[in-house]
Design an enzyme around this catalytic site. Structure first.
Site, PDB file in Angstrom:
ATOM      1  N   LYS A   1       0.891  -1.177   0.000  1.00 33.63           N
ATOM      2  CA  LYS A   1       0.000   0.000   0.000  1.00 33.63           C
ATOM      3  C   LYS A   1       0.925   1.222   0.000  1.00 33.63           C
ATOM      4  O   LYS A   1       1.479   1.601   1.027  1.00 33.63           O
ATOM      5  CB  LYS A   1      -0.900  -0.076   1.228  1.00 33.63           C
ATOM      6  CG  LYS A   1      -1.473   1.156   1.879  1.00 33.63           C
ATOM      7  CD  LYS A   1      -2.151   2.165   1.086  1.00 33.63           C
ATOM      8  CE  LYS A   1      -2.494   3.441   1.798  1.00 33.63           C
ATOM      9  NZ  LYS A   1      -1.731   4.565   1.268  1.00 33.63           N
TER      10      LYS A   1
ATOM     11  N   GLU B   1       9.553   1.386  10.667  1.00 34.03           N
ATOM     12  CA  GLU B   1      10.589   2.381  10.357  1.00 34.03           C
ATOM     13  C   GLU B   1       9.899   3.728  10.504  1.00 34.03           C
ATOM     14  O   GLU B   1       9.168   4.158   9.606  1.00 34.03           O
ATOM     15  CB  GLU B   1      11.123   2.189   8.931  1.00 34.03           C
ATOM     16  CG  GLU B   1      11.868   0.885   8.711  1.00 34.03           C
ATOM     17  CD  GLU B   1      13.234   0.844   9.381  1.00 34.03           C
ATOM     18  OE1 GLU B   1      13.704   1.880   9.881  1.00 34.03           O
ATOM     19  OE2 GLU B   1      13.829  -0.244   9.406  1.00 34.03           O
TER      20      GLU B   1
ATOM     21  N   CYS C   1      13.620  10.932   6.955  1.00 34.69           N
ATOM     22  CA  CYS C   1      13.555  10.555   8.375  1.00 34.69           C
ATOM     23  C   CYS C   1      14.928  10.646   9.018  1.00 34.69           C
ATOM     24  O   CYS C   1      15.024  10.687  10.243  1.00 34.69           O
ATOM     25  CB  CYS C   1      13.007   9.146   8.493  1.00 34.69           C
ATOM     26  SG  CYS C   1      13.909   7.996   7.452  1.00 34.69           S
TER      27      CYS C   1
ATOM     28  N   GLU D   1       9.723  16.731  14.751  1.00 32.99           N
ATOM     29  CA  GLU D   1      10.276  16.540  13.409  1.00 32.99           C
ATOM     30  C   GLU D   1       9.729  17.650  12.493  1.00 32.99           C
ATOM     31  O   GLU D   1       8.507  17.782  12.350  1.00 32.99           O
ATOM     32  CB  GLU D   1       9.805  15.168  12.918  1.00 32.99           C
ATOM     33  CG  GLU D   1      10.654  14.540  11.859  1.00 32.99           C
ATOM     34  CD  GLU D   1      10.125  13.151  11.440  1.00 32.99           C
ATOM     35  OE1 GLU D   1       9.001  12.767  11.802  1.00 32.99           O
ATOM     36  OE2 GLU D   1      10.866  12.466  10.722  1.00 32.99           O
TER      37      GLU D   1
END
Ligand code: NAP
Length: 485
Positions: free
Chosen positions: A180, A255, A289, A386
């Protein structure tokens, strides 16, 4: 580039070897983030189509696992060759849907393909063990077997590599996959399916389904046929999926987000540190990331580093990634742009100074100026959240002990970086940083040979390297008895 003219363009999902639309006929519109224009549509699938993809994968599994490791390896190798042969067209398609500069897209196709090559080789090395039994007439034999149907949910920032990093090891050991992809970048995923079909994967072994994230995600996380869910994306969604997977006790790999410290000690080569910070912070317009989120510079070299860092940032050309001279593309959408803007405004209110940039780019739309903030305070949101954008907050520190404490003061534990020429310090700091990955004198560490992954709230499991296989196998032991009769 009009991607609908590409031989890799598909506006259908790939389920059980067929290109199909959503049962409802509904579609999702996909835009180019550099122009905000629609570039195509994909099916808006939901629970029923996902169930069918899972069942198709399960039905195809026995034939795939029964193949020899060599046979699976050959098909993976063919997939790799096709990716490399078509690198330019795949890269163009990626830049149009994701926005990253074309050279970075070429790099990502090479990086994504490298996992397929690596695991086509590792497929042949899934070794078991023989263990001495305490009884003389017995032996223990350890077998490694494929876990079963693997679901993989991937983000938009690396539309190719996040798929191959999961699917190549799964396929190599004999698992079928249901992918997906992110709704903002589905075409790179569907292009991988076109190439997989050509490479000769049997029908049902690789499926790609686009559509409603929560419906598809719920089915993938709760359907008992799925034995493993591998997710790359935000920590927030990762936590939801972890909870949902607990109902059927699935294996999971996560992750998730990161908040990388980037430390420059006063014995560092400052030019190298600036080059590393540029790579780590501004690649993919700060939307990775593993991006540097906090740049800590020791007081003696603080002014020199900041001056050279600003100079380097002033040379970055912002624009549409298809322009070869562009080094910083658009942000993925307005929501991301607003978050970047909010982080900068908040940091400035808390006392930070804007050394360069600091606002939306004159190009408008999703473009933001590459930005450096100095004298940032620990209370600013950017110190703990973040940002996912082209903003480098710089902090001054006094000594090693202080900076290790600052660096580790985060719920995240994905990537970290530091620059030093002192071998003693290099070992001390590398061992003290609570991160899954530590780059020493580099701003870029990811490669197929290395075990990518995080600790703490950055995730579970490792992708790439010899360890990447472990996430897709079950260990079984066979106790062979009566051998002396
Ligand atoms: P995201 O919002 O978590 O989305 C990631 C994927 O999850 C997309 O395919 C998304 O589908 C899907 N999704 C959204 N809601 C879901 C739900 N309720 N159930 C199941 N699936 C759902 O993350 P993102 O904004 O795309 O990516 C950025 C994040 O990913 C950052 O935090 C970044 O640090 C992290 N990341 C981590 C790594 C790593 O290796 N650790 C690598 C890259 C990115 P839709 O697109 O359809 O919403």
């Amino acid at each position: 580039m009009n991607i609908t003219e590409s031989k890799f363009y598909r506006d259908k999902c790939f389920i059980n070897g067929e290109w199909v639309g959503a049962d409802s006929g509904e579609t999702i519109s996909v835009n180019n983030p550099a122009t905000l224009k629609e570039i195509g549509t994909v099916p808006k699938c939901g629970t029923n189509e996902t169930k069918r993809a899972i069942e198709a994968a399960n039905a195809a599994w026995p034939e795939w696992r029964a193949k020899s490791a060599r046979q699976r390896s050959d098909i993976l190798r063919k997939w790799f060759d096709l990716m490399i042969e078509n690198k330019e067209e795949l890269a163009q398609m990626m830049t149009v849907e994701q926005g990253k500069p074309i050279n970075e897209s070429r790099g990502e196709i090479g990086y994504g393909a490298s996992f397929v090559e690596w695991f086509s080789e590792e497929a042949k090395r899934v070794y078991g063990d023989t263990i001495p039994d305490p009884m003389t007439d017995r032996r223990i034999v350890v077998l490694k077997q494929p876990v079963g149907v693997v679901a993989s949910i991937t983000p938009w920032n690396f539309p190719n590599a996040m798929i191959t990093r999961k699917c190549a090891p799964a396929l190599a050991v004999g698992c079928p996959v249901v992918i997906k992809p992110a709704s903002q970048t589905p075409f790179s995923a569907l292009a991988l399916a076109v190439l997989a079909e050509e490479a000769g994967f049997p029908k049902g072994i690789l499926n790609v389904i686009t559509g409603k994230a929560s419906e598809i995600g719920d089915e993938l996380a709760t359907n008992p046929i799925v034995r493993k869910l591998s997710f790359t994306g935000s920590t927030e969604i990762g936590k939801i999926l972890l909870e949902k997977c607990s109902g059927t006790v699935k294996k999971v790999s996560m992750e998730l987000g990161g908040h990388a410290p980037f430390i420059v000690f006063d014995d560092a080569n400052i030019d190298d540190a600036v080059a590393g910070a540029m790579q780590s912070k501004f690649r993919n317009t700060g939307q990775t990331c593993v991006c540097a989120n906090r740049v800590y510079v020791q007081e003696k070299v603080y002014d020199e580093f900041c001056q050279k860092f600003v100079e380097a940032v002033s040379k970055v050309k912002v624009g549409d990634g298809l322009d070869e001279a562009v080094a910083s593309g658009p942000l993925i959408d307005e929501h991301s742009l607003s978050k970047v803007e909010e982080h900068v405004q908040d940091a400035v209110q808390m006392g930070a100074k804007v050394a360069i940039g600091g606002s939306r780019h004159e190009l408008g739309m999703n473009f933001y100026q590459p930005t450096i903030l100095t004298d940032v305070t620990p209370q600013a949101k950017i110190t703990s959240e973040e940002t996912f954008g082209p903003v480098a907050p710089v902090y001054k520190f006094k000594d090693e002990k202080e900076v290790i404490e600052l660096a580790n003061n985060s719920p995240y534990g994905l990537a970290s970086y530091f620059y030093s020429r002192d071998i003693g310090r290099i070992w001390r700091v590398a061992e003290a940083l609570e991160y899954g990955m530590v780059g020493v004198n580099t701003g870029l560490t990811s490669k197929a040979e290395a075990p990518f992954g995080g600790i703490k709230e950055s995730g579970l499991g490792r992708e790439g390297s010899k360890y990447g296989i472990d996430d897709f196998i079950e260990i079984k032991y066979v106790n062979m008895c009566g051998l002396d009769k």
